[in-house]
Design a protein around this motif. Structure first.
Motif, short mmCIF file in Angstrom:
data_model
loop_
_atom_site.label_atom_id
_atom_site.label_comp_id
_atom_site.label_asym_id
_atom_site.label_seq_id
_atom_site.Cartn_x
_atom_site.Cartn_y
_atom_site.Cartn_z
N GLU A 125 0.85 -1.19 0.00
CA GLU A 125 0.00 0.00 0.00
C GLU A 125 0.88 1.24 0.00
O GLU A 125 1.82 1.35 0.79
CB GLU A 125 -0.87 0.01 1.26
CG GLU A 125 -1.73 1.23 1.41
CD GLU A 125 -2.49 1.25 2.72
OE1 GLU A 125 -3.08 2.31 3.01
OE2 GLU A 125 -2.50 0.25 3.46
N VAL A 126 0.57 2.18 -0.88
CA VAL A 126 1.27 3.45 -0.88
C VAL A 126 0.53 4.33 0.14
O VAL A 126 -0.61 4.72 -0.07
CB VAL A 126 1.28 4.10 -2.28
CG1 VAL A 126 1.92 5.48 -2.22
CG2 VAL A 126 2.00 3.20 -3.26
N GLY A 127 1.20 4.59 1.26
CA GLY A 127 0.59 5.37 2.33
C GLY A 127 0.47 6.83 1.98
O GLY A 127 -0.50 7.49 2.36
N ALA A 128 1.45 7.35 1.27
CA ALA A 128 1.45 8.75 0.83
C ALA A 128 2.56 8.94 -0.18
O ALA A 128 3.55 8.21 -0.19
CB ALA A 128 1.63 9.69 2.01
N VAL A 129 2.37 9.96 -1.01
CA VAL A 129 3.39 10.38 -1.96
C VAL A 129 3.62 11.87 -1.73
O VAL A 129 2.66 12.63 -1.63
CB VAL A 129 2.97 10.14 -3.43
CG1 VAL A 129 4.02 10.67 -4.39
CG2 VAL A 129 2.70 8.67 -3.68
N ALA A 130 4.89 12.25 -1.62
CA ALA A 130 5.22 13.67 -1.45
C ALA A 130 6.28 14.04 -2.47
O ALA A 130 7.17 13.24 -2.77
CB ALA A 130 5.73 13.93 -0.03
N SER A 131 6.18 15.25 -2.97
CA SER A 131 7.15 15.71 -3.96
C SER A 131 7.96 16.91 -3.48
O SER A 131 8.92 17.30 -4.14
CB SER A 131 6.45 16.06 -5.27
OG SER A 131 5.53 17.12 -5.06
N ARG A 132 7.57 17.47 -2.34
CA ARG A 132 8.28 18.64 -1.82
C ARG A 132 8.88 18.32 -0.45
O ARG A 132 8.30 17.57 0.33
CB ARG A 132 7.32 19.83 -1.70
CG ARG A 132 6.81 20.29 -3.05
CD ARG A 132 5.77 21.39 -3.01
NE ARG A 132 5.33 21.76 -1.69
CZ ARG A 132 5.28 23.01 -1.25
NH1 ARG A 132 5.59 24.00 -2.03
NH2 ARG A 132 4.87 23.27 -0.03
N LEU A 133 10.01 18.92 -0.18
CA LEU A 133 10.76 18.64 1.04
C LEU A 133 9.92 18.85 2.30
O LEU A 133 9.85 17.96 3.16
CB LEU A 133 12.02 19.51 1.09
CG LEU A 133 12.92 19.29 2.29
CD1 LEU A 133 13.51 17.90 2.30
CD2 LEU A 133 14.04 20.33 2.30
N GLU A 134 9.29 19.98 2.43
CA GLU A 134 8.53 20.27 3.66
C GLU A 134 7.36 19.31 3.86
O GLU A 134 7.12 18.85 4.98
CB GLU A 134 8.05 21.72 3.68
CG GLU A 134 9.17 22.70 3.96
CD GLU A 134 9.98 22.37 5.21
OE1 GLU A 134 9.37 22.07 6.27
OE2 GLU A 134 11.22 22.41 5.14
N ASP A 135 6.62 19.01 2.79
CA ASP A 135 5.51 18.06 2.89
C ASP A 135 6.02 16.69 3.31
O ASP A 135 5.45 16.04 4.18
CB ASP A 135 4.77 17.95 1.56
CG ASP A 135 4.11 19.24 1.13
OD1 ASP A 135 3.84 20.11 2.00
OD2 ASP A 135 3.87 19.40 -0.08
N ALA A 136 7.10 16.26 2.69
CA ALA A 136 7.67 14.94 3.00
C ALA A 136 8.21 14.89 4.42
O ALA A 136 8.06 13.88 5.12
CB ALA A 136 8.77 14.61 2.00
N ARG A 137 8.85 15.97 4.86
CA ARG A 137 9.38 16.00 6.23
C ARG A 137 8.25 15.87 7.25
O ARG A 137 8.37 15.15 8.23
CB ARG A 137 10.17 17.27 6.47
CG ARG A 137 10.93 17.21 7.80
CD ARG A 137 11.69 18.45 8.14
NE ARG A 137 12.42 19.01 7.03
CZ ARG A 137 13.11 20.13 7.08
NH1 ARG A 137 13.17 20.82 8.20
NH2 ARG A 137 13.75 20.59 6.04
N GLU A 138 7.15 16.56 7.00
CA GLU A 138 6.01 16.47 7.92
C GLU A 138 5.44 15.05 7.93
O GLU A 138 5.11 14.51 8.99
CB GLU A 138 4.93 17.48 7.54
CG GLU A 138 3.76 17.52 8.49
CD GLU A 138 4.13 17.90 9.92
OE1 GLU A 138 3.39 17.48 10.83
OE2 GLU A 138 5.15 18.59 10.15
N LEU A 139 5.31 14.44 6.77
CA LEU A 139 4.84 13.06 6.71
C LEU A 139 5.79 12.12 7.44
O LEU A 139 5.36 11.21 8.15
CB LEU A 139 4.68 12.62 5.25
CG LEU A 139 3.46 13.16 4.52
CD1 LEU A 139 3.59 12.93 3.01
CD2 LEU A 139 2.19 12.52 5.05
#
Length: 127
Positions: free
Chosen positions: A33-47
């Motif tokens: 399962e893909v839990g989430a996809v992030a493409s930007r540093l800040e979004d990914a860091r929060e995830l």
């Protein structure tokens, strides 16, 4: 996915939309399962700080910025991660030597091998 393989929830961090879609398709074909996809540093860091994931695959370079802060957040939580890169292991910061890598371009068998490797070893070797 065989009956012994656990379905994993995976965070994908990738700034190239086509590569991210290919990774999503590959992971789903492998039964994960893909839990989430992030493409930007800040979004990914929060995830990475707050999301519920079994492991993560991080593009090393996000629009010119290294994804190391995301890796650090995952490391602090004990969540295994790997880097995806076209530069190979030699392109990694020295503090991340030993972290599994997925060479770009990749195929499904490469992703399956990486996930097996990360699942078998438990937390990241940097934990």
């Amino acid at each position: 996915m065989n009956s012994e393989t656990k379905k994993l929830r995976i965070l994908v961090v990738e700034d190239e939309a086509l590569v991210a879609m290919m990774m999503e398709d590959t992971l789903e074909e492998l039964g994960h399962e893909v839990g989430a996809v992030a493409s930007r540093l800040e979004d990914a860091r929060e995830l990475a700080r707050t999301g519920d994931f079994d492991l993560a695959i991080l593009d090393v370079n996000l629009d010119g910025e290294p994804s190391y802060p995301i890796a650090e957040a995952l490391k602090e939580r004990g969540i295994p991660f790997a880097f995806a890169t076209g530069y190979g292991n030699k392109g990694l910061d020295r503090s991340f030597v030993g972290v599994p890598t997925l060479a770009k371009p990749f195929v499904g068998d490469d992703v399956a091998r990486l996930i097996r490797e990360m699942s078998d070893t438990g937390p990241s070797p940097l934990s």
